[in-house]
Design an enzyme around this catalytic site. Structure first.
Site, PDB file in Angstrom:
ATOM      1  N   ASP A  18       0.829  -1.204   0.000  1.00 41.02           N
ATOM      2  CA  ASP A  18       0.000   0.000   0.000  1.00 41.02           C
ATOM      3  C   ASP A  18       0.865   1.257   0.000  1.00 41.02           C
ATOM      4  OD1 ASP A  18      -2.377   1.362  -0.040  1.00 41.02           O
ATOM      5  OD2 ASP A  18      -2.776   1.173   2.106  1.00 41.02           O
ATOM      6  N   GLY A  19       0.319   2.316  -0.586  1.00 43.80           N
ATOM      7  CA  GLY A  19       0.981   3.623  -0.518  1.00 43.80           C
ATOM      8  C   GLY A  19       1.613   4.088  -1.827  1.00 43.80           C
ATOM      9  N   GLY A  21       0.164   5.526  -4.382  1.00 42.63           N
ATOM     10  CA  GLY A  21      -0.398   6.832  -4.739  1.00 42.63           C
ATOM     11  C   GLY A  21       0.216   7.932  -3.901  1.00 42.63           C
ATOM     12  N   ARG A  31      -0.220   9.429  -9.846  1.00 45.78           N
ATOM     13  CA  ARG A  31      -0.301   8.190  -9.065  1.00 45.78           C
ATOM     14  C   ARG A  31       0.305   6.994  -9.813  1.00 45.78           C
ATOM     15  NH1 ARG A  31      -3.720   7.619  -4.819  1.00 45.78           N
ATOM     16  NH2 ARG A  31      -4.102   5.452  -5.446  1.00 45.78           N
ATOM     17  N   HIS A  35       2.701   3.449  -8.923  1.00 42.33           N
ATOM     18  CA  HIS A  35       2.444   2.041  -9.252  1.00 42.33           C
ATOM     19  C   HIS A  35       3.627   1.451 -10.031  1.00 42.33           C
ATOM     20  CE1 HIS A  35      -1.479   2.560  -7.622  1.00 42.33           C
ATOM     21  NE2 HIS A  35      -1.970   3.257  -8.622  1.00 42.33           N
ATOM     22  N   SER A  63      -7.521  -5.512  -5.377  1.00 44.36           N
ATOM     23  CA  SER A  63      -8.627  -6.062  -4.582  1.00 44.36           C
ATOM     24  C   SER A  63      -9.936  -6.022  -5.369  1.00 44.36           C
ATOM     25  CB  SER A  63      -8.783  -5.271  -3.276  1.00 44.36           C
ATOM     26  OG  SER A  63      -9.456  -4.053  -3.509  1.00 44.36           O
ATOM     27  N   GLU A  65     -12.372  -4.611  -4.483  1.00 42.52           N
ATOM     28  CA  GLU A  65     -12.926  -3.263  -4.290  1.00 42.52           C
ATOM     29  C   GLU A  65     -12.161  -2.201  -5.105  1.00 42.52           C
ATOM     30  OE1 GLU A  65     -12.314  -5.314  -1.466  1.00 42.52           O
ATOM     31  OE2 GLU A  65     -14.417  -5.902  -1.543  1.00 42.52           O
ATOM     32  N   LEU A 129      10.248 -20.962  -4.423  1.00 40.55           N
ATOM     33  CA  LEU A 129       9.218 -20.083  -3.866  1.00 40.55           C
ATOM     34  C   LEU A 129       7.886 -20.215  -4.629  1.00 40.55           C
ATOM     35  CD1 LEU A 129       8.553 -17.471  -2.096  1.00 40.55           C
ATOM     36  CD2 LEU A 129       9.283 -16.184  -4.113  1.00 40.55           C
TER      37      LEU A 129
HETATM   38  C1  IPE Z   1      -5.510  -2.738  -0.332  1.00 36.19           C
HETATM   39  O1  IPE Z   1      -5.159  -1.406  -0.459  1.00 36.19           O
HETATM   40  C2  IPE Z   1      -5.472  -3.416  -1.679  1.00 36.19           C
HETATM   41  C3  IPE Z   1      -4.149  -3.624  -2.249  1.00 36.19           C
HETATM   42  C4  IPE Z   1      -3.013  -3.337  -1.706  1.00 36.19           C
HETATM   43  C5  IPE Z   1      -4.163  -4.253  -3.553  1.00 36.19           C
HETATM   44  P1  IPE Z   1      -6.235  -0.253  -0.668  1.00 36.19           P
HETATM   45  O2  IPE Z   1      -5.471   1.005  -0.829  1.00 36.19           O
HETATM   46  O3  IPE Z   1      -7.177  -0.615  -1.748  1.00 36.19           O
HETATM   47  O4  IPE Z   1      -7.032  -0.287   0.725  1.00 36.19           O
HETATM   48  P2  IPE Z   1      -7.893   0.822   1.440  1.00 36.19           P
HETATM   49  O5  IPE Z   1      -8.944   1.273   0.475  1.00 36.19           O
HETATM   50  O6  IPE Z   1      -6.992   1.933   1.823  1.00 36.19           O
HETATM   51  O7  IPE Z   1      -8.461   0.147   2.665  1.00 36.19           O
HETATM   52  C1  IPE Z   2      -1.348   0.273  -3.476  1.00 39.52           C
HETATM   53  O1  IPE Z   2      -1.193   1.635  -3.476  1.00 39.52           O
HETATM   54  C2  IPE Z   2      -1.656  -0.287  -4.840  1.00 39.52           C
HETATM   55  C3  IPE Z   2      -3.029  -0.814  -4.971  1.00 39.52           C
HETATM   56  C4  IPE Z   2      -4.001  -0.671  -4.090  1.00 39.52           C
HETATM   57  C5  IPE Z   2      -3.310  -1.555  -6.168  1.00 39.52           C
HETATM   58  P1  IPE Z   2      -2.419   2.617  -3.504  1.00 39.52           P
HETATM   59  O2  IPE Z   2      -2.797   2.892  -4.909  1.00 39.52           O
HETATM   60  O3  IPE Z   2      -3.533   2.140  -2.647  1.00 39.52           O
HETATM   61  O4  IPE Z   2      -1.772   3.928  -2.878  1.00 39.52           O
HETATM   62  P2  IPE Z   2      -2.409   4.904  -1.813  1.00 39.52           P
HETATM   63  O5  IPE Z   2      -2.893   4.060  -0.672  1.00 39.52           O
HETATM   64  O6  IPE Z   2      -3.519   5.624  -2.489  1.00 39.52           O
HETATM   65  O7  IPE Z   2      -1.292   5.793  -1.427  1.00 39.52           O
HETATM   66 MG    MG Z   3      -4.028   2.369  -0.689  1.00 45.70          MG
END
Ligand code: IPE
Ligand code: IPE
Ligand code: MG
Length: 248
Positions: A18-19, A21, A31, A35, A63, A65, A129
């Protein structure tokens, strides 16, 4: 590159990457650049996991979602996953990595499903792995699909309701045959599961790290593994560690 040795190496590590963006935002970049950089962190992490003998590495890539995001971002994410498989499959195969995909495979459009199937098929006999890619994955969706499958067996008279056990439920999940994660890491400071491996995480250790996913590295991974080795896992029983070591 030489790898450190740990007193305990988890068999299965799962990561909520996560993170991306926020990493890009902090640099005034779009963003999608986050990625892109995130894919490099994936490569480094997969290599590190193989080097220290982790048997299963699950990466939350997309996900169920995440379809709620703007169409352009969804298409960037899908494009990057496809590019990763196209570019890295041969190298992963050479490294004896087996690829498995968890998540709902129905109703996926375009060429993503054939690519995921090809990755699984090409690497199915590999024994180092196992890289588990969670794509279009949501734990509640996975559990509901498992219930549907069990209900069909009950309806057909192949299964008695009283014979449904945790093992049987586990065997109908997408993760059938994969041991539960010993350690779940989430980057970017968020402390939630976001519908990831809810059933499987019953006794997982959690580690929430402040760094954004594109900054994740071999060193951060090894630091997390070092902390993991010091954890005292009891599974409802009593400590197997000598009293002096508890909590150290
Ligand atoms: C969880 O991250 C999904 C992935 C890392 C693929 P999100 O960024 O979608 O989760 P929320 O919306 O902050 O809970
Ligand atoms: C994780 O980073 C990648 C996916 C969820 C696919 P994010 O895209 O959720 O980045 P933030 O959480 O918005 O920083
Ligand atoms: Mg996120």
């Amino acid at each position: 590159m030489s790898a450190p040795t740990f007193s305990v190496v988890p068999e299965h590590v799962a990561i909520i990457m996560d993170g991306n963006g926020r990493w890009a935002n902090a640099r005034g970049l779009p963003r999608t650049m986050g990625h892109r950089k995130g894919v490099e962190a994936v490569r480094e992490t997969v290599r590190a996991a193989g080097d220290i003998g982790i048997k299963y590495l699950t990466l939350f890539a997309f996900s169920s979602e995440n379809w709620r995001r703007p169409e352009t971002e969804v298409s960037d994410l899908l494009g990057l996953l496809k590019a990763f498989i196209r570019r890295d499959l041969a190298e992963l195969h050479r490294q004896n990595v087996r690829i498995r995909v968890i998540g709902d495979r129905d109703n996926l459009r375009g060429d993503i499903l054939p690519l995921l199937l090809e990755a699984e098929e090409t690497t199915r006999s590999n024994t180092a792995l196992t890289l588990v890619i969670a794509f279009n994955y949501g734990s509640r969706d996975e559990i509901a699909r498992a219930f549907t499958s069990l209900a069909k067996d009950v309806e057909a008279g192949r299964l008695r309701p009283q014979d449904i056990s945790p093992e049987l439920v586990g065997a109908r999940l997408d993760t059938a045959g994969i041991p539960d994660p010993d350690l779940i890491i989430r980057t970017s400071g968020e402390e939630r599961l976001s519908n990831f491996l809810l059933w499987q995480a019953a006794y997982s250790e959690f580690m929430f790290m402040p760094e954004f996913w594109p900054d994740f590295s071999r060193d951060l991974f090894f630091a997390a593994l070092e902390k993991y080795a010091a954890r005292d896992r009891r599974f409802g029983g009593l400590s197997a560690k000598p009293a002096a070591a508890v909590g150290s």
